[in-house]
Design a protein around this motif. Structure first.
Motif, PDB file in Angstrom:
ATOM      1  N   VAL A  80      12.329  -2.075  13.202  1.00  0.00           N
ATOM      2  CA  VAL A  80      12.526  -1.073  12.106  1.00  0.00           C
ATOM      3  C   VAL A  80      13.342  -1.483  11.081  1.00  0.00           C
ATOM      4  N   ALA A  81      12.808  -1.805   9.647  1.00  0.00           N
ATOM      5  CA  ALA A  81      13.406  -2.434   8.648  1.00  0.00           C
ATOM      6  C   ALA A  81      13.460  -1.473   7.409  1.00  0.00           C
ATOM      7  N   GLU A  82      14.406  -1.539   6.635  1.00  0.00           N
ATOM      8  CA  GLU A  82      14.532  -1.074   5.353  1.00  0.00           C
ATOM      9  C   GLU A  82      14.357   0.523   5.545  1.00  0.00           C
ATOM     10  N   SER A  83      15.045   1.213   6.368  1.00  0.00           N
ATOM     11  CA  SER A  83      14.559   2.500   6.363  1.00  0.00           C
ATOM     12  C   SER A  83      15.846   3.308   5.976  1.00  0.00           C
ATOM     13  N   LYS A  84      15.822   4.480   5.111  1.00  0.00           N
ATOM     14  CA  LYS A  84      16.596   5.094   4.725  1.00  0.00           C
ATOM     15  C   LYS A  84      16.849   6.668   5.368  1.00  0.00           C
ATOM     16  N   VAL A  85      16.026   6.718   6.386  1.00  0.00           N
ATOM     17  CA  VAL A  85      16.188   7.937   6.985  1.00  0.00           C
ATOM     18  C   VAL A  85      17.211   8.067   8.131  1.00  0.00           C
ATOM     19  N   PRO A  86      18.287   8.886   8.266  1.00  0.00           N
ATOM     20  CA  PRO A  86      19.204   8.688   9.452  1.00  0.00           C
ATOM     21  C   PRO A  86      18.519   8.344  10.861  1.00  0.00           C
ATOM     22  N   MET A  87      19.146   7.659  11.526  1.00  0.00           N
ATOM     23  CA  MET A  87      18.734   7.071  12.855  1.00  0.00           C
ATOM     24  C   MET A  87      18.323   8.487  13.628  1.00  0.00           C
ATOM     25  N   HIS A  88      19.023   9.289  13.533  1.00  0.00           N
ATOM     26  CA  HIS A  88      18.959  10.636  14.499  1.00  0.00           C
ATOM     27  C   HIS A  88      17.680  11.248  14.141  1.00  0.00           C
TER      28      HIS A  88
ATOM     29  N   ARG B 266       2.072  -4.774  12.393  1.00  0.00           N
ATOM     30  CA  ARG B 266       3.090  -4.905  11.125  1.00  0.00           C
ATOM     31  C   ARG B 266       2.645  -3.748  10.158  1.00  0.00           C
ATOM     32  N   ILE B 267       3.374  -2.960   9.787  1.00  0.00           N
ATOM     33  CA  ILE B 267       2.996  -1.994   8.477  1.00  0.00           C
ATOM     34  C   ILE B 267       4.293  -1.897   7.698  1.00  0.00           C
ATOM     35  N   GLU B 268       4.050  -2.558   6.562  1.00  0.00           N
ATOM     36  CA  GLU B 268       5.126  -2.693   5.577  1.00  0.00           C
ATOM     37  C   GLU B 268       4.796  -1.995   4.300  1.00  0.00           C
ATOM     38  N   GLN B 269       5.967  -1.423   3.663  1.00  0.00           N
ATOM     39  CA  GLN B 269       6.012  -0.646   2.669  1.00  0.00           C
ATOM     40  C   GLN B 269       5.148   0.600   2.503  1.00  0.00           C
ATOM     41  N   CYS B 270       4.780   1.388   3.187  1.00  0.00           N
ATOM     42  CA  CYS B 270       3.899   2.310   3.462  1.00  0.00           C
ATOM     43  C   CYS B 270       4.644   3.660   3.535  1.00  0.00           C
ATOM     44  N   GLY B 271       5.490   4.087   2.763  1.00  0.00           N
ATOM     45  CA  GLY B 271       6.418   4.887   2.749  1.00  0.00           C
ATOM     46  C   GLY B 271       6.085   6.391   3.099  1.00  0.00           C
TER      47      GLY B 271
ATOM     48  N   ASP C 211       9.155   5.179   6.265  1.00  0.00           N
ATOM     49  CA  ASP C 211      10.163   6.398   6.927  1.00  0.00           C
ATOM     50  C   ASP C 211       9.283   7.560   7.233  1.00  0.00           C
ATOM     51  N   THR C 212       8.199   7.771   6.756  1.00  0.00           N
ATOM     52  CA  THR C 212       7.496   9.188   7.042  1.00  0.00           C
ATOM     53  C   THR C 212       6.869   8.852   8.291  1.00  0.00           C
TER      54      THR C 212
ATOM     55  N   MET D 126       0.817  -1.292  -0.140  1.00  0.00           N
ATOM     56  CA  MET D 126      -0.202   0.096  -0.198  1.00  0.00           C
ATOM     57  C   MET D 126       0.796   1.121  -0.022  1.00  0.00           C
ATOM     58  N   GLU D 127       1.398   1.166  -1.080  1.00  0.00           N
ATOM     59  CA  GLU D 127       2.725   2.353  -1.166  1.00  0.00           C
ATOM     60  C   GLU D 127       2.135   3.787  -1.115  1.00  0.00           C
ATOM     61  N   GLY D 128       0.831   4.049  -1.800  1.00  0.00           N
ATOM     62  CA  GLY D 128       0.122   5.184  -1.853  1.00  0.00           C
ATOM     63  C   GLY D 128      -0.589   5.765  -0.703  1.00  0.00           C
ATOM     64  N   LEU D 129      -0.730   4.855   0.365  1.00  0.00           N
ATOM     65  CA  LEU D 129      -1.569   5.309   1.601  1.00  0.00           C
ATOM     66  C   LEU D 129      -0.681   6.203   2.339  1.00  0.00           C
ATOM     67  N   GLU D 130      -1.586   7.389   2.683  1.00  0.00           N
ATOM     68  CA  GLU D 130      -0.776   8.469   3.229  1.00  0.00           C
ATOM     69  C   GLU D 130      -1.427   8.949   4.872  1.00  0.00           C
ATOM     70  N   GLU D 131      -2.496   8.209   5.056  1.00  0.00           N
ATOM     71  CA  GLU D 131      -3.279   8.533   6.362  1.00  0.00           C
ATOM     72  C   GLU D 131      -3.924   7.535   6.955  1.00  0.00           C
ATOM     73  N   TRP D 132      -3.809   7.170   8.059  1.00  0.00           N
ATOM     74  CA  TRP D 132      -4.776   6.115   8.866  1.00  0.00           C
ATOM     75  C   TRP D 132      -5.309   6.714  10.047  1.00  0.00           C
ATOM     76  N   ASN D 133      -6.472   7.158  10.022  1.00  0.00           N
ATOM     77  CA  ASN D 133      -7.209   7.543  11.349  1.00  0.00           C
ATOM     78  C   ASN D 133      -7.570   6.331  12.389  1.00  0.00           C
ATOM     79  N   THR D 134      -7.027   6.267  13.459  1.00  0.00           N
ATOM     80  CA  THR D 134      -7.117   4.968  14.253  1.00  0.00           C
ATOM     81  C   THR D 134      -8.300   4.922  15.333  1.00  0.00           C
ATOM     82  N   THR D 135      -9.246   6.106  14.939  1.00  0.00           N
ATOM     83  CA  THR D 135     -10.276   6.488  16.057  1.00  0.00           C
ATOM     84  C   THR D 135     -11.431   6.505  15.218  1.00  0.00           C
ATOM     85  N   HIS D 136     -12.824   6.405  16.050  1.00  0.00           N
ATOM     86  CA  HIS D 136     -13.831   6.745  15.166  1.00  0.00           C
ATOM     87  C   HIS D 136     -14.755   7.287  16.466  1.00  0.00           C
ATOM     88  N   TYR D 137     -15.745   8.188  15.923  1.00  0.00           N
ATOM     89  CA  TYR D 137     -16.920   8.780  16.820  1.00  0.00           C
ATOM     90  C   TYR D 137     -17.567   7.897  17.144  1.00  0.00           C
TER      91      TYR D 137
END
Length: 237
Positions: free
Chosen positions: A83-91, A30-35, A57-58, A1-12
């Protein structure tokens, strides 16, 4: 799901008149390949203990931003993170600042493990650290500050050739596991200063196993209660 940008984890909840978590009893996620993914307002599950993020990474670097996360993220009950396959520096792994209960961290195939004092401080509760497929030549120097660390694992880290001398400064370290790291040929003299109780080196590290078995170096390991070279061969001296 590479195009997924937002997941709202609550409901009213009309009955309660407030927002409720979608998965209040969730324990593992587990969340995979949702950059591009951002989770808001907080992680699902009030009792979630384990989170695996692969190629996210985001989410890893933006956690805690007011625009995307709620203040409850600062009290996440997570105790284990991978954390796997991240290109973001650890800091820049801002998520780590919001996991006060974190006990185990596994880092797999991440390209830049440049740390910072702030990131190291956020890992003060860590008890177990595992590196898999490490692509840099050595372990991050900042790890020497993890004085509560009890377990360190290196697995399939072909680029590492030297275990640092500062290993002896990890005063709480009790368990050290090395697997399929053919480049490591010896252990530092400082291993004699550790409080290790368990050392495991698999037989795919033949040069290191030979080094450990030499009469000269056996003395350096004599204080370790259990030394395991493979599943069928043990030394309890």
């Amino acid at each position: 799901m590479e195009g997924l940008e937002e997941w709202n984890t609550t409901h009213y909840s009309g009955k309660e008149g407030s927002n409720e978590l979608l998965f209040p009893k969730l324990e593992e996620l587990r969340i995979e390949q949702c950059g591009k993914l951002r989770i808001k307002p907080c992680l699902p599950g009030e009792s979630a203990k384990y989170l695996c993020m692969r190629g996210c990474d985001t989410m890893l670097s933006s956690w805690g931003e007011r625009s995307s996360h709620c203040s409850t993220s600062s009290s996440s009950p997570l105790t284990e993170l991978e954390v796997a396959e991240s290109k973001v520096p650890m800091h820049q792994w801002r998520l780590l600042h919001h996991l006060p209960a974190l006990r185990k961290l596994t880092i797999t195939d991440c390209s830049d493990l440049t740390t910072s004092p702030e990131i190291i401080h956020s890992l003060s509760s860590l008890r177990a650290l595992c590196f898999v497929l490490l692509s840099q030549a050595g372990l991050p120097r900042g790890l020497v500050e993890l004085t509560s660390l009890q377990e360190l694992t290196l697995y399939r880290c072909a680029t590492i050739s030297v275990v640092p001398e500062w290993l002896g400064e990890l005063t709480s370290l009790k368990r050290f596991v090395i697997g399929r790291c053919q480049g490591i040929r010896s252990l530092p003299d400082s291993i004699q200063a550790t409080k290790l109780e368990y050392l495991q080196i698999d037989d795919e590290c033949p040069t290191l196993v030979k080094w450990c078995k030499s009469e000269k170096n056996k003395m350096k390991l004599a204080h370790i209660k259990k030394v395991v070279f493979n599943l069928g061969e043990r030394s309890d001296d």
